[in-house]
Design a protein around this motif. Structure first.
Motif, PDB file in Angstrom:
ATOM      1  N   UNK A 193       5.680 -10.425   7.672  1.00 25.09           N
ATOM      2  CA  UNK A 193       5.035 -10.479   6.366  1.00 25.09           C
ATOM      3  C   UNK A 193       3.552 -10.816   6.499  1.00 25.09           C
ATOM      4  N   UNK A 194       3.228 -11.698   7.451  1.00 19.88           N
ATOM      5  CA  UNK A 194       1.832 -12.065   7.671  1.00 19.88           C
ATOM      6  C   UNK A 194       1.023 -10.851   8.119  1.00 19.88           C
ATOM      7  N   UNK A 195       1.597 -10.032   9.003  1.00 21.64           N
ATOM      8  CA  UNK A 195       0.926  -8.800   9.437  1.00 21.64           C
ATOM      9  C   UNK A 195       0.731  -7.867   8.240  1.00 21.64           C
ATOM     10  N   UNK A 196       1.737  -7.783   7.389  1.00 19.47           N
ATOM     11  CA  UNK A 196       1.659  -6.911   6.213  1.00 19.47           C
ATOM     12  C   UNK A 196       0.525  -7.328   5.290  1.00 19.47           C
ATOM     13  N   UNK A 197       0.409  -8.628   5.017  1.00 18.43           N
ATOM     14  CA  UNK A 197      -0.638  -9.116   4.115  1.00 18.43           C
ATOM     15  C   UNK A 197      -2.021  -8.887   4.726  1.00 18.43           C
ATOM     16  N   UNK A 198      -2.135  -9.088   6.028  1.00 19.16           N
ATOM     17  CA  UNK A 198      -3.407  -8.818   6.701  1.00 19.16           C
ATOM     18  C   UNK A 198      -3.794  -7.346   6.563  1.00 19.16           C
ATOM     19  N   UNK A 199      -2.820  -6.467   6.699  1.00 21.45           N
ATOM     20  CA  UNK A 199      -3.081  -5.029   6.538  1.00 21.45           C
ATOM     21  C   UNK A 199      -3.550  -4.719   5.120  1.00 21.45           C
ATOM     22  N   UNK A 200      -2.903  -5.316   4.125  1.00 21.50           N
ATOM     23  CA  UNK A 200      -3.283  -5.091   2.734  1.00 21.50           C
ATOM     24  C   UNK A 200      -4.697  -5.595   2.466  1.00 21.50           C
ATOM     25  N   UNK A 201      -5.035  -6.769   3.019  1.00 16.87           N
ATOM     26  CA  UNK A 201      -6.389  -7.304   2.858  1.00 16.87           C
ATOM     27  C   UNK A 201      -7.424  -6.376   3.477  1.00 16.87           C
ATOM     28  N   UNK A 202      -7.146  -5.919   4.693  1.00 16.76           N
ATOM     29  CA  UNK A 202      -8.088  -5.045   5.381  1.00 16.76           C
ATOM     30  C   UNK A 202      -8.185  -3.673   4.716  1.00 16.76           C
ATOM     31  N   UNK A 203      -7.065  -3.205   4.202  1.00 18.11           N
ATOM     32  CA  UNK A 203      -7.080  -1.935   3.484  1.00 18.11           C
ATOM     33  C   UNK A 203      -7.944  -2.039   2.231  1.00 18.11           C
ATOM     34  N   UNK A 204      -7.835  -3.161   1.518  1.00 20.45           N
ATOM     35  CA  UNK A 204      -8.664  -3.369   0.327  1.00 20.45           C
ATOM     36  C   UNK A 204     -10.142  -3.341   0.693  1.00 20.45           C
ATOM     37  N   UNK A 205     -10.496  -3.954   1.826  1.00 21.56           N
ATOM     38  CA  UNK A 205     -11.888  -3.943   2.279  1.00 21.56           C
ATOM     39  C   UNK A 205     -12.362  -2.519   2.561  1.00 21.56           C
ATOM     40  N   UNK A 206     -11.528  -1.721   3.194  1.00 22.23           N
ATOM     41  CA  UNK A 206     -11.878  -0.325   3.498  1.00 22.23           C
ATOM     42  C   UNK A 206     -11.999   0.495   2.219  1.00 22.23           C
ATOM     43  N   UNK A 207     -11.079   0.292   1.298  1.00 25.45           N
ATOM     44  CA  UNK A 207     -11.117   1.027   0.031  1.00 25.45           C
ATOM     45  C   UNK A 207     -12.329   0.652  -0.802  1.00 25.45           C
ATOM     46  N   UNK A 208     -12.766  -0.595  -0.702  1.00 30.36           N
ATOM     47  CA  UNK A 208     -14.001  -1.009  -1.371  1.00 30.36           C
ATOM     48  C   UNK A 208     -15.190  -0.236  -0.818  1.00 30.36           C
ATOM     49  N   UNK A 209     -15.236  -0.064   0.505  1.00 32.19           N
ATOM     50  CA  UNK A 209     -16.329   0.670   1.127  1.00 32.19           C
ATOM     51  C   UNK A 209     -16.332   2.143   0.720  1.00 32.19           C
ATOM     52  N   UNK A 210     -15.158   2.662   0.396  1.00 33.08           N
ATOM     53  CA  UNK A 210     -15.037   4.057  -0.037  1.00 33.08           C
ATOM     54  C   UNK A 210     -15.186   4.209  -1.544  1.00 33.08           C
ATOM     55  N   UNK A 211     -15.458   3.079  -2.243  1.00 36.46           N
ATOM     56  CA  UNK A 211     -15.571   3.060  -3.715  1.00 36.46           C
ATOM     57  C   UNK A 211     -14.273   3.457  -4.403  1.00 36.46           C
ATOM     58  N   UNK A 212     -13.155   3.222  -3.750  1.00 34.63           N
ATOM     59  CA  UNK A 212     -11.836   3.470  -4.342  1.00 34.63           C
ATOM     60  C   UNK A 212     -11.351   2.159  -4.971  1.00 34.63           C
ATOM     61  N   UNK A 213     -11.943   1.809  -6.118  1.00 38.12           N
ATOM     62  CA  UNK A 213     -11.725   0.480  -6.688  1.00 38.12           C
ATOM     63  C   UNK A 213     -10.290   0.274  -7.186  1.00 38.12           C
ATOM     64  N   UNK A 214      -9.721   1.291  -7.803  1.00 36.95           N
ATOM     65  CA  UNK A 214      -8.343   1.148  -8.298  1.00 36.95           C
ATOM     66  C   UNK A 214      -7.372   0.922  -7.136  1.00 36.95           C
TER      67      UNK A 214
END
Length: 398
Positions: free
Chosen positions: A252-273
């Motif tokens: 679960x900890x790995x999963x949450x880390x992935x979600x956090x990092x994915x959010x950071x990447x999506x922010x850089x791509x301007x994929x806010x939703x």
């Protein structure tokens, strides 16, 4: 296992050279999954360029034991049709039917050369999942065109290797064209995730996540999202093998880390939703995850939801009052929100006129009207009294 990630700064602006090795202790939001790339860069496509399956069977044989010197071109296959990624067969393999398929695990022998012939890397049994972005794009694209047992020489532009940043490990300078000597040893189907032992599943998901971190640090945000998505699929896969509570928590900890990092990447791509959805998913598993709260606040602010953004950041700050990154972001947001409200109030006043001036004018008019009424009433009364007195005088005289 330590995270191969760079620290995050609230300003999101950096101007330093390629990422160096991480040292020292840092705050929670300045370490682990919170990182930013050094310079903003765009990538050409969200997905790897399509392959042109234009052959790759027998090529011209060579009597030399070493590959041709880099730069010498003879019987090359232009893989992408842009003269930036080329492949030449040095020793033929077992036929086209023996080519590996995307999604299989392959094993290769790899030697990497700079343009001047300097060897920068040698690996005798490099293993990776074909098409998952585990290696540089030049390998991911060309190994799919190789036959089992084939030896090939690959020449690639920096765009499909280590790009404008270069690499620390292996040591590759920025914008370096490379020659790769590759031998395809083996290809096997990926393991069944349902039958994979928990520790192996955790290790596999962590490996994919770390590869996503590499893409992120290089500014290849779409590739980073792809790697994090693969890691998430591994963590979310069902299991037919017993798993302990400790292993489940680690997964679960790995999963949450992935979600956090994915959010950071999506922010850089301007994929806010999409970034907001990733943050919400992370918080569903760990409601007090400071990194997820911090990113969620940033996403809400970028969407113009200042009230909710401030509320979210205040919650994060309450969990870690000494965090300077949250303090800075919250202060900036409160100031921006106050300025916006001031501008909105000024606009409303302009649209509706000046209420105070209008009210004063109405009061003045009412007072003037009231004074006029009293004057009229007083005058009318005086006339009436005068008329009565005149009547009395006339009657007395008669």
């Amino acid at each position: 296992m330590s995270d191969k990630e760079e620290s995050m700064d609230a300003s999101d602006n950096y101007d330093s050279p390629p990422p160096a090795k991480k040292t020292g202790q840092t705050l929670l939001l300045d370490s682990g999954e919170d990182f930013e790339v050094l310079d903003e860069e765009d990538i050409d496509d969200d997905d790897p360029p399509p392959l042109e399956d234009a052959g790759g069977g027998k090529g011209k044989q060579t009597d030399q034991s070493e590959p041709d010197p880099p730069g010498q071109v003879d019987d090359w296959l232009d893989v992408l049709g842009n003269d930036q990624l080329k492949k030449k067969v040095l020793e033929a393999g077992k036929g086209r039917d023996s080519r590996p398929q995307k999604g299989q695990n392959v094993k290769i022998v790899l030697k990497t050369y700079l343009k001047d012939g300097t060897i920068v890397e040698e690996q005798s049994d490099l293993s990776f999942t074909l098409g998952d972005g585990d290696v540089i794009q030049a390998l991911d694209l060309t190994v799919q065109l190789m036959e089992m047992g084939e030896k090939a020489l690959i020449q690639t532009n920096a765009k499909y290797a280590y790009g404008a940043r270069g690499s620390v490990e292996p040591e590759v300078p920025p914008n370096a064209e490379l020659s790769l000597e590759v031998e395809l040893l083996d290809a096997t189907d990926a393991p069944d995730l349902e039958l994979l032992p928990p520790l192996e599943k955790i290790a596999l998901a962590s490996h994919k996540r770390e590869r996503g971190n590499v893409h992120y640090q290089r500014g290849d945000y779409a590739f980073a999202v792809n790697s994090y998505s693969i890691a998430l699929q591994i963590t979310e896969s069902s299991s037919k093998v017993d798993i302990s509570p400790e292993e489940e928590n680690e997964l679960m900890d790995v999963k949450v880390k992935c979600l956090n990092n994915m959010a950071a990447s999506q922010l850089k791509l301007d994929h806010y939703d999409a970034a907001l959805k990733s943050c919400v998913s992370a918080l569903a598993h760990q409601p007090e995850n400071i990194k997820a709260l911090f990113r969620m606040g940033k996403v809400l602010a970028l969407q113009g939801e200042y009230t909710e953004a401030i509320k979210t950041l205040r919650k994060a700050l309450k969990l870690e009052p000494s965090n300077k990154t949250i303090h800075a972001e919250l202060s900036k947001l409160v100031k921006k929100h106050s300025e916006q409200r001031g501008a909105e109030q000024a606009m409303y006043k302009k649209m509706l006129g000046n209420p105070s001036s209008s009210s004063g004018t109405q009061k003045h008019r009412a007072k003037a009207s009231w004074g006029l009424s009293w004057k009229w009433l007083f005058g009318a009364t005086a006339v009436a009294i005068g008329g009565v007195a005149l009547s009395v005088v006339i009657a007395a005289r008669n």
